[in-house]
Write a protein that holds these residues in place. Sequence first.
Motif, PDB file in Angstrom:
ATOM      1  N   SER A  43       0.839  -1.205   0.000  1.00  0.00           N
ATOM      2  CA  SER A  43       0.000   0.000   0.000  1.00  0.00           C
ATOM      3  C   SER A  43       0.866   1.245   0.000  1.00  0.00           C
ATOM      4  N   LEU A  44       1.913   1.254   0.794  1.00  0.00           N
ATOM      5  CA  LEU A  44       2.824   2.394   0.817  1.00  0.00           C
ATOM      6  C   LEU A  44       3.494   2.580  -0.541  1.00  0.00           C
ATOM      7  N   CYS A  45       3.904   1.475  -1.170  1.00  0.00           N
ATOM      8  CA  CYS A  45       4.505   1.568  -2.513  1.00  0.00           C
ATOM      9  C   CYS A  45       3.504   2.137  -3.513  1.00  0.00           C
ATOM     10  N   GLY A  46       2.239   1.740  -3.411  1.00  0.00           N
ATOM     11  CA  GLY A  46       1.208   2.259  -4.311  1.00  0.00           C
ATOM     12  C   GLY A  46       0.973   3.742  -4.119  1.00  0.00           C
ATOM     13  N   VAL A  47       0.916   4.186  -2.873  1.00  0.00           N
ATOM     14  CA  VAL A  47       0.704   5.616  -2.596  1.00  0.00           C
ATOM     15  C   VAL A  47       1.896   6.436  -3.084  1.00  0.00           C
ATOM     16  N   VAL A  48       3.092   5.933  -2.870  1.00  0.00           N
ATOM     17  CA  VAL A  48       4.281   6.649  -3.331  1.00  0.00           C
ATOM     18  C   VAL A  48       4.295   6.721  -4.854  1.00  0.00           C
TER      19      VAL A  48
END
Length: 132
Positions: free
Chosen positions: A89-94
């Motif tokens: 999820s963090l990779c997607g938001v970034v």
Amino acid sequence: MAAPLRRADQLADANGHIQNGNYQNPPRVKRQFRDPYGGWWDKQEKRNFGEPVHEDNEILGVFSPEQYTHVSSGKGFLHLGVFVAAFLSLCGVVSLYYPDKPSVPKAYVDGLEKELGGPNAVPACKAGEDKW
């Protein structure tokens, strides 16, 4: 060769242990799980003086690798799944908010036709010559 193994099987006592010269084999209890405040003669090894030693003492002793009983395997896999989901999820938001290019691409007046060896570029060798 099967005869000595069968003979050793026949000598096994009621607990399933092979008798070792009538040596008393205590129950298989890891020292990690013994009471630390039990008034032991050897406080570090949690052992009393004269207490018989199990034949797997190096596995059951205090200095063997600790048996991990803090988290069950199901809960561990749940923690691992939550971590992977949070990381992705963090990779997607970034990736949504991260700019594609940090600068403006360089522009050439006539493009890169001449630099990349297009039709109007100077040939590196004459037609029919070996390149090497």
